[in-house]
Write a protein that holds these residues in place. Structure first.
Motif, PDB file in Angstrom:
ATOM      1  N   ARG A   1      40.025   0.699 -28.008  1.00  0.00           N
ATOM      2  CA  ARG A   1      38.607   0.720 -28.396  1.00  0.00           C
ATOM      3  C   ARG A   1      37.755   1.336 -27.291  1.00  0.00           C
ATOM      4  O   ARG A   1      36.811   2.093 -27.563  1.00  0.00           O
TER       5      ARG A   1
ATOM      6  N   ASP B   1      36.897  -1.661 -36.912  1.00  0.00           N
ATOM      7  CA  ASP B   1      38.293  -1.947 -36.567  1.00  0.00           C
ATOM      8  C   ASP B   1      39.203  -0.801 -37.011  1.00  0.00           C
ATOM      9  O   ASP B   1      40.177  -0.475 -36.331  1.00  0.00           O
TER      10      ASP B   1
ATOM     11  N   THR C   1      41.821  -2.455 -33.145  1.00  0.00           N
ATOM     12  CA  THR C   1      41.488  -3.778 -32.618  1.00  0.00           C
ATOM     13  C   THR C   1      41.999  -3.970 -31.190  1.00  0.00           C
ATOM     14  O   THR C   1      41.737  -5.004 -30.579  1.00  0.00           O
TER      15      THR C   1
END
Length: 289
Positions: A22, A12, A17
């Motif tokens: 990501r 994370d 997040t």
């Protein structure tokens, strides 16, 4: 369990997040892993004595610095100011520059840089437009043309005119192949987007035909029955009162008989418009008869 939680916290922190971030950082990480593998190959060539170690070491440091800059730009959110937050084009341009430099310092093993070029172009197939890929093609021709010129001018180790001509031909083939594949993929994606849009319009039309009265544009009787069943189910779970009103136009048959069905249809449409403008947005109006 603690190890799993620690791993989750670490990922994370590294990848954030946010799902979009990501994905961008994961793709950048994959490109970085491939670049690291290429650096290991080049350093292996240097340790084998095929080329000087110092230029390869300096080259490796510069390549690593570029990877760090890309990661920081994406991870910090700065790249979101750009049209492509993934920074696909800058990454490819920088990687190709590093690849061209590697060609000039790899000595007799400079042929190992050609597969690296193919890997770099692979990332552009899905991330670049056709126009951008054409720009990459021209840029690649200039970059590697310069690298070939440097090798020939300085008579670098392992320089053989016939071999350099073969390398040049392969570079052109790889660049043209990458551009062609990108063009085909982009054409396919545009075709799929067009089909998706047309399918969406068709589904909207089908839904309208299934739920709306063709003349007045109001909900039809079948859809009204479905709404009534749904509303009655809600009142069964949470008791409350509902109101159902049925409106009728007196002597409507006389309009059709005296003025024709076209005028009767117009009267129905006008009646529907007037009633629709008079009810609340939360009310449901349908044509029953």
């Amino acid at each position: 369990m603690d190890a799993r939680r620690a791993w989750q916290q670490w990922t994370d922190w590294v990848l954030t997040t946010d799902p979009a971030q990501r994905l961008r950082l994961s793709m950048a990480g994959l490109a970085a892993l491939l670049m690291v593998a290429c650096m290991l190959v080049m350093n292996g060539v240097a340790w084998a004595g095929l080329t000087a170690r110092t230029p390869v070491l300096v080259w490796s440091v510069l390549c690593s610095a570029g990877l760090v800059v890309v990661y920081v730009a994406i991870r910090s959110g700065w790249s979101q100011r750009c049209a492509d937050p993934s920074l696909t084009l800058p990454q490819i341009v920088y990687a190709m520059a590093c690849n061209a430099v590697a060609y000039t310092i790899a000595g007799p093993a400079r042929g190992v840089t050609l597969p690296i070029l193919a890997v770099i172009l692979m990332f552009g197939i899905f991330g670049l437009s056709t126009r951008q890929m054409l720009g990459v093609l021209l840029y690649g021709l200039v970059a590697f043309g310069t690298a070939l010129g440097v090798v020939a001018w300085h008579h670098e180790a392992g320089h053989e005119p016939a071999l350099e001509i073969a390398h040049a031909a392969m570079i052109v083939v790889v660049l043209l192949s990458g551009t062609f594949l990108t063009t085909r993929v982009q054409a396919t994606r545009q075709h799929l987007r067009r089909q998706k849009h047309e399918l969406s319009l068709a589904l909207e039309q089908i839904l309208r035909l299934a739920t709306r009265d063709a003349l007045t544009g109001l909900f039809n009787r079948r859809h009204m029955l479905e709404l009534l069943e749904r509303e009655l189910g809600r009142t069964a779970r949470q008791p409350r009162s509902i109101v159902l009103a049925q409106l009728d136009i007196d002597h409507f048959k006389a309009i059709n008989d005296q003025h024709g069905h076209a005028v009767g249809d117009k009267a129905l449409q006008t009646f529907a418009d007037v009633v629709s403008a008079s009810v609340r947005q939360s009310d449901v109006l349908a044509r029953w008869g």
